[in-house]
Design an enzyme around this catalytic site. Sequence first.
Site, mmCIF file in Angstrom:
data_model
loop_
_atom_site.group_PDB
_atom_site.id
_atom_site.type_symbol
_atom_site.label_atom_id
_atom_site.label_comp_id
_atom_site.label_asym_id
_atom_site.label_seq_id
_atom_site.Cartn_x
_atom_site.Cartn_y
_atom_site.Cartn_z
ATOM 1 N N ARG A 65 13.817 53.737 4.047
ATOM 2 C CA ARG A 65 13.758 52.570 4.265
ATOM 3 C C ARG A 65 14.444 51.725 3.316
ATOM 4 O O ARG A 65 15.107 50.794 3.485
ATOM 5 C CB ARG A 65 12.461 52.037 4.977
ATOM 6 C CG ARG A 65 12.234 52.302 6.258
ATOM 7 C CD ARG A 65 10.915 51.571 6.893
ATOM 8 N NE ARG A 65 10.854 51.996 8.396
ATOM 9 C CZ ARG A 65 10.170 51.244 9.233
ATOM 10 N NH1 ARG A 65 9.338 50.199 8.991
ATOM 11 N NH2 ARG A 65 10.118 51.660 10.419
ATOM 12 N N ARG A 216 47.840 39.752 24.627
ATOM 13 C CA ARG A 216 48.736 39.208 24.113
ATOM 14 C C ARG A 216 48.518 37.569 23.998
ATOM 15 O O ARG A 216 49.011 36.950 23.109
ATOM 16 C CB ARG A 216 50.019 39.531 24.939
ATOM 17 C CG ARG A 216 50.553 40.904 24.250
ATOM 18 C CD ARG A 216 51.973 41.235 24.791
ATOM 19 N NE ARG A 216 52.904 40.196 24.511
ATOM 20 C CZ ARG A 216 53.851 39.812 25.480
ATOM 21 N NH1 ARG A 216 54.145 40.382 26.567
ATOM 22 N NH2 ARG A 216 54.650 38.985 25.117
ATOM 23 N N LYS A 278 48.103 37.422 44.713
ATOM 24 C CA LYS A 278 49.088 36.508 43.873
ATOM 25 C C LYS A 278 48.149 35.237 43.461
ATOM 26 O O LYS A 278 47.503 34.552 44.223
ATOM 27 C CB LYS A 278 50.024 36.139 44.721
ATOM 28 C CG LYS A 278 51.346 35.472 43.896
ATOM 29 C CD LYS A 278 52.027 36.664 43.223
ATOM 30 C CE LYS A 278 53.354 36.065 42.487
ATOM 31 N NZ LYS A 278 54.257 35.470 43.583
ATOM 32 N N HIS A 279 48.301 34.871 42.112
ATOM 33 C CA HIS A 279 47.430 33.667 41.558
ATOM 34 C C HIS A 279 46.136 33.835 41.929
ATOM 35 O O HIS A 279 45.334 32.785 42.518
ATOM 36 C CB HIS A 279 47.897 32.410 41.920
ATOM 37 C CG HIS A 279 49.493 32.362 41.136
ATOM 38 N ND1 HIS A 279 49.507 32.014 39.945
ATOM 39 C CD2 HIS A 279 50.736 32.311 41.455
ATOM 40 C CE1 HIS A 279 50.689 31.737 39.402
ATOM 41 N NE2 HIS A 279 51.405 32.310 40.451
ATOM 42 N N ASN A 421 39.034 25.369 49.583
ATOM 43 C CA ASN A 421 38.593 25.559 51.107
ATOM 44 C C ASN A 421 39.446 26.692 51.798
ATOM 45 O O ASN A 421 40.888 26.627 51.760
ATOM 46 C CB ASN A 421 39.078 24.191 51.885
ATOM 47 C CG ASN A 421 37.933 23.123 51.731
ATOM 48 O OD1 ASN A 421 36.738 23.562 51.631
ATOM 49 N ND2 ASN A 421 38.359 22.107 51.508
ATOM 50 N N ARG A 523 27.700 30.793 54.140
ATOM 51 C CA ARG A 523 28.802 30.288 53.330
ATOM 52 C C ARG A 523 29.532 31.315 52.238
ATOM 53 O O ARG A 523 28.751 31.811 51.470
ATOM 54 C CB ARG A 523 28.472 28.959 52.819
ATOM 55 C CG ARG A 523 29.561 27.984 52.410
ATOM 56 C CD ARG A 523 29.220 26.612 52.012
ATOM 57 N NE ARG A 523 28.845 26.979 50.623
ATOM 58 C CZ ARG A 523 28.148 25.971 49.980
ATOM 59 N NH1 ARG A 523 28.027 24.755 50.691
ATOM 60 N NH2 ARG A 523 27.534 26.113 48.666
ATOM 61 N N HIS A 527 35.272 29.275 44.001
ATOM 62 C CA HIS A 527 36.188 28.192 43.341
ATOM 63 C C HIS A 527 36.837 28.690 41.780
ATOM 64 O O HIS A 527 36.400 29.645 41.533
ATOM 65 C CB HIS A 527 35.403 27.166 42.972
ATOM 66 C CG HIS A 527 34.762 26.290 44.103
ATOM 67 N ND1 HIS A 527 33.528 26.480 44.609
ATOM 68 C CD2 HIS A 527 35.474 25.668 44.984
ATOM 69 C CE1 HIS A 527 33.262 25.895 45.675
ATOM 70 N NE2 HIS A 527 34.533 25.224 46.008
#
Length: 527
Positions: A65, A216, A278-279, A421, A523, A527
Amino acid sequence: DLKRVTRALLSVSDKTGLVDFARALVARGIELVSTGGTQKALAEAGLPVRDVSDLTGFPEMMDGRVKTLHPAVHGGLLGIRANPEHQAAMLAHGIPQIDLLVVNLYPFEATVAANRPHDDCIENIDIGGPAMIRAAAKNHGDVAVVVDGADYAAVLDELAAHEGAVTRTLRRRLAQKAYARTAAYDAAISNWLAAELGEPTPPFRALGGAIAEVLRYGENPHQTAAFYRTPEQRPGVATARQVQGKQLSYNNINDTDAAYEAVAEFDAARSAAIVIVKHANPCGVAEGATLREAYEKALRCDPVSAFGGIVAMNRTLDADAAKAIVDIFTEVIIAPDATEDAIAIVAAKKNLRLLLAGRLPDPRQGGLTLRTVAGGFLAQNRDNAVVDAMDLKVVTKRAPTERELADLRFAFRVAKHVKSNAIVYVKDGATVGIGAGQMSRVDSSRIAAWKAAEAAKAAGLPETLARGSVVASDAFFPFADGLLAAAEAGATAIIQPGGSMRDDEVIKAADEAGLAMVFTGHRHFRH
Ligand code: 93A
């Protein structure tokens, strides 16, 4: 800014490559100093090496130790060569200068990974090693520190190129790596203790224990970025094997994750499913008897957006589907697996990334999701609610038909993965119009309906694809207007969480329009 290396201290648990490296140091006339096991290994190889006890005047004690925790070692690492007071102190106390430190730590992570008992893990917490690493890295103006055997060659190359000296550039690079190592090491210890205490995984633990892959750039070229893989081992973009193609970009990783998480909602035993993203939003989702059929249906929803998209599937990529996918410009394909033929077809497109994740993630599994806000971050459990487990309540006079109900479930599954939404039109197991990310629900409804009309035009069909479709909304319709817009576009049935103050009004409007509507009670904001 070269610094000559005259003395090296070596103290390594993993002795791979040690002897060859040390022999090359000796050949350069560098004096070696070592701790017990390392010293023994070097002496056995016939190399001249001093014992660190020579320096400290203390034996190794307490089961090792305490072996290097001594001013003779730390002074030799920390003393600034150009500082006369530091030099005087070293001289007065007989502290020898150490120019090169080579340390790899007690294998704490491996001990934990091997499920060893508590006391073994404790004994494998290295104290002296990190102390020396941090000291040498602080003093990288004078000292080089190696924490990874992979860097032995770089050090030898420099010693050869600069007559036994190393550059400041290398010393800085090694110091940076050294602190990354000690930080990860301490994070691993903290994570282990937290797990022993039965603490839930706080987000910072996941971050602290993770290994970063430098990307990158970030979302935009002026942003730097890294990819942190957590120990979660969820099948997906972080754990998948990349078969071919360029390094994934920040946006690729984000979109691929969105696509694979979405397609995992579809039971592979029931149907082949495709999600095109996409996105970070799905622009086409479909199921079919084969992946090719599903892909063609998904593509029909929005062929313009699908250009340069990410394609995810819930079954082994086959040659037939691969041919259809490589037909248009695609950034990434992710699948649980792929046949040899499919891999060969994708190989023709050099830049196209192909990721094989092994299996699908479980949409019902818990786990954390994180997002930062100024001055902090938000953590929540993953949205692991699935429509198949929801108690669907028919609220209109007309109940949905069998076919409508299947499409309603499909639509709600997709809506979960569309930014709020979210309004999703579905017909015969394929999205036909998706409205995403609008600030008002009625705008999303209008966009989804418009997209369904556009898709029909693109396919050369006389009538909107929304005719005879069903529609899902990720949250309740606050007013009847969004719902009426859907009916006008041709939808015959609706799925939504319900729970608005004006539910009665919305149900009445649905009845008057002859629509069937079900409430999910859940629900799916995203987001
Ligand atoms: O137990 S320690 O934390 N105390 C120390 O003073 C110390 N000095 C070096 N562990 C210490 N070390 C570690 O010993 C090194 O980091 C290295 O992993 C290991 C090498 O020991 P040996 O040369 O005896 O095989």
